[in-house]
Design an enzyme around this catalytic site. Structure first.
Site, PDB file in Angstrom:
ATOM      1  N   ASP A 175       0.652  -9.471   2.781  1.00 13.73           N
ATOM      2  CA  ASP A 175       0.075  -8.371   3.573  1.00 13.73           C
ATOM      3  C   ASP A 175      -0.245  -8.789   5.005  1.00 13.73           C
ATOM      4  O   ASP A 175      -1.214  -8.322   5.605  1.00 13.73           O
ATOM      5  CB  ASP A 175      -1.197  -7.842   2.890  1.00 13.73           C
ATOM      6  CG  ASP A 175      -0.891  -7.240   1.546  1.00 13.73           C
ATOM      7  OD1 ASP A 175      -1.778  -7.226   0.698  1.00 13.73           O
ATOM      8  OD2 ASP A 175       0.268  -6.828   1.338  1.00 13.73           O
TER       9      ASP A 175
HETATM   10  N1  LIG Z   1       5.620 -12.237   0.146  1.00 19.20           N
HETATM   11  C1  LIG Z   1       5.072 -11.016   0.007  1.00 19.20           C
HETATM   12  N2  LIG Z   1       5.213 -10.338  -1.157  1.00 19.20           N
HETATM   13  C2  LIG Z   1       4.651  -9.104  -1.288  1.00 19.20           C
HETATM   14  C3  LIG Z   1       3.895  -8.553  -0.245  1.00 19.20           C
HETATM   15  C4  LIG Z   1       3.767  -9.308   0.979  1.00 19.20           C
HETATM   16  O1  LIG Z   1       3.148  -8.845   1.962  1.00 19.20           O
HETATM   17  N3  LIG Z   1       4.363 -10.520   1.053  1.00 19.20           N
HETATM   18  N4  LIG Z   1       3.249  -7.326  -0.427  1.00 19.20           N
HETATM   19  C5  LIG Z   1       3.032  -6.990  -1.828  1.00 19.20           C
HETATM   20  C6  LIG Z   1       2.390  -5.673  -2.130  1.00 19.20           C
HETATM   21  N5  LIG Z   1       0.962  -5.882  -2.324  1.00 19.20           N
HETATM   22  C7  LIG Z   1       0.148  -5.141  -1.512  1.00 19.20           C
HETATM   23  O2  LIG Z   1       0.630  -4.265  -0.803  1.00 19.20           O
HETATM   24  C8  LIG Z   1       0.415  -6.736  -3.326  1.00 19.20           C
HETATM   25  C9  LIG Z   1       1.157  -7.046  -4.438  1.00 19.20           C
HETATM   26  C10 LIG Z   1       0.638  -7.904  -5.407  1.00 19.20           C
HETATM   27  C11 LIG Z   1      -0.626  -8.428  -5.287  1.00 19.20           C
HETATM   28  C12 LIG Z   1      -1.147  -9.325  -6.344  1.00 19.20           C
HETATM   29  O3  LIG Z   1      -2.250  -9.810  -6.289  1.00 19.20           O
HETATM   30  N6  LIG Z   1      -0.275  -9.561  -7.354  1.00 19.20           N
HETATM   31  C13 LIG Z   1      -0.608 -10.445  -8.490  1.00 19.20           C
HETATM   32  C14 LIG Z   1      -0.078  -9.857  -9.791  1.00 19.20           C
HETATM   33  C15 LIG Z   1      -0.604  -8.423  -9.973  1.00 19.20           C
HETATM   34  C16 LIG Z   1       0.009  -7.797 -11.216  1.00 19.20           C
HETATM   35  O4  LIG Z   1       0.844  -8.455 -11.864  1.00 19.20           O
HETATM   36  O5  LIG Z   1      -0.373  -6.656 -11.502  1.00 19.20           O
HETATM   37  C17 LIG Z   1       0.132 -11.768  -8.264  1.00 19.20           C
HETATM   38  O6  LIG Z   1       1.319 -11.710  -7.830  1.00 19.20           O
HETATM   39  O7  LIG Z   1      -0.475 -12.783  -8.594  1.00 19.20           O
HETATM   40  C18 LIG Z   1      -1.374  -8.115  -4.176  1.00 19.20           C
HETATM   41  C19 LIG Z   1      -0.868  -7.256  -3.200  1.00 19.20           C
HETATM   42  C20 LIG Z   1       4.331  -7.068  -2.586  1.00 19.20           C
HETATM   43  N7  LIG Z   1       4.827  -8.410  -2.446  1.00 19.20           N
END
Ligand SMILES: Nc1nc2c(c(=O)[nH]1)N[C@@H](CN(C=O)c1ccc(C(=O)N[C@@H](CCC(=O)O)C(=O)O)cc1)CN2
Length: 327
Positions: A271
């Site tokens: 983000d």
């Molecule tokens: N490299 C990036 N990947 C993603 C981004 C980004 O900016 N850079 N944006 C996200 C979307 N997002 C908010 O908009 C977001 C997605 C996921 C998470 C998060 O904490 N995910 C957890 C798992 C959550 C789950 O499985 O339900 C994790 O990956 O540990 C926060 C914000 C999309 N990808």
């Protein structure tokens, strides 16, 4: 971030649809044309980014005029204390007088003359539409909005597939819509230890850019490098506030009076990529978490589609380390 860094010299193809602008009384080269003999004129867009210099606008506008093109709109941005130049021009032209291949060569010559960092030209009625894949997790309100705007022609893209780490029953609205329009749905189940990014890369290798429509998996730097093109995300919060998961709850708990949505380019840092579009709405003590979430979802649908439309219309250009110019 590979935003629009391509110097595009798409191959000319026949005019794919009757997207023709008849010049009823348009004038170029001083000739007055009536609708009985006027050539068919079609729209083109050109964006340019180079070190600032005297004469750029003159060269670009002469390039268009010399081939009988008629400029309808011209935006220029030269930031203070920063010796760079950005422009975006919209014009109409006769593809018989200015063949598509020649247009690319003519703009390329000016790009070389000024050592341009970016020079992209598009003729929507000739060039192939941008190919995109949509990635999502559980919520599909952004996907539904994208599909409806695509269906009504407001999003001029080809959706090659939809990818989700959540399975969907075949009798749902989304799945019936995708089946009706021949858009494949790929369920790629991810786990904390296996994000299956290689499979996703294979599914999206022929796209021009990706759209994360509430995809809740963080993409690795390896994935972003391997894909090598732009990835656009929608965050249901007003970045840089409330990064990460559950931004609406973060905002609710913080007692904000404005909530928002942010569409941004995806970088390895979560983000934190260059912002393309933001939308806001007032909230008050009368709102609860449910209304925060509902208002956020309404904002993010509109914010994402506006960002994608701007991107397709060549309105979005990289500016500095982490900003954008959006004409
Ligand atoms: N490299 C990036 N990947 C993603 C981004 C980004 O900016 N850079 N944006 C996200 C979307 N997002 C908010 O908009 C977001 C997605 C996921 C998470 C998060 O904490 N995910 C957890 C798992 C959550 C789950 O499985 O339900 C994790 O990956 O540990 C926060 C914000 C999309 N990808």
């Amino acid at each position: 971030m590979m935003m629009m860094r391509r110097i595009i010299s798409e191959r000319a193809t026949c005019v794919s649809k009757n997207f023709i602008l008849r010049s009823s009384a348009s004038r170029f080269h001083g000739e007055s044309l009536d609708s009985s003999v006027s050539p068919v004129l079609i729209p083109g867009v050109h964006v340019f980014h180079c070190q600032d210099a005297v004469g750029i606008v003159a060269k670009l506008s002469d390039c268009i005029a010399a081939k009988g093109g008629n400029i309808l709109g011209y935006d220029v941005f030269v930031p203070e204390n920063n010796n760079v130049f950005y422009s975006r021009s919209e014009f109409i032209f006769d593809p018989v007088k200015w063949p598509r291949e020649q247009m690319s060569e003519d703009f390329q010559a000016i790009a070389q003359r000024f050592g341009a960092m970016n020079s992209v030209v598009r003729v929507p009625s000739i060039d192939p539409k941008y190919k995109i894949a949509l990635l999502l997790s559980k919520q599909d309100h952004c996907l539904v909005e994208m599909l409806h705007r695509w269906q009504d022609g407001k999003l001029p893209v080809d959706i090659t597939c939809v990818i989700s780490n959540h399975e969907r029953a075949s009798n749902t609205h989304v799945m019936r819509f995708l089946e009706r329009h021949g858009i494949p749905y790929h369920y790629v189940a991810t786990t904390k230890d296996n994000k299956r990014e290689d499979e996703i890369l294979d599914l999206v290798k022929d796209t021009d850019f990706l759209v994360l429509a509430r995809y809740m998996q963080i993409l690795s730097g390896k994935f972003l490098k391997g894909y090598g093109k732009d990835v656009i995300n929608i965050h249901h919060g007003l970045l840089p506030s409330f990064k990460g998961g559950y931004p609406a709850k973060q905002a609710f708990d913080a007692g904000v009076k404005l909530i928002g949505a942010t569409s941004h380019f995806v970088t390895e840092e979560l983000d934190a990529g260059p912002i393309i579009e933001q939308m806001v709405e007032s909230v008050s003590h009368r709102d609860n978490l449910r209304s925060f979430v509902q208002k956020s979802e309404d904002l993010e649908k509109k914010c994402l589609t506006k960002a994608i439309k701007s991107y397709c219309e060549l309105r979005v250009l990289p500016y500095g380390a982490n900003k954008t110019v959006v004409f």
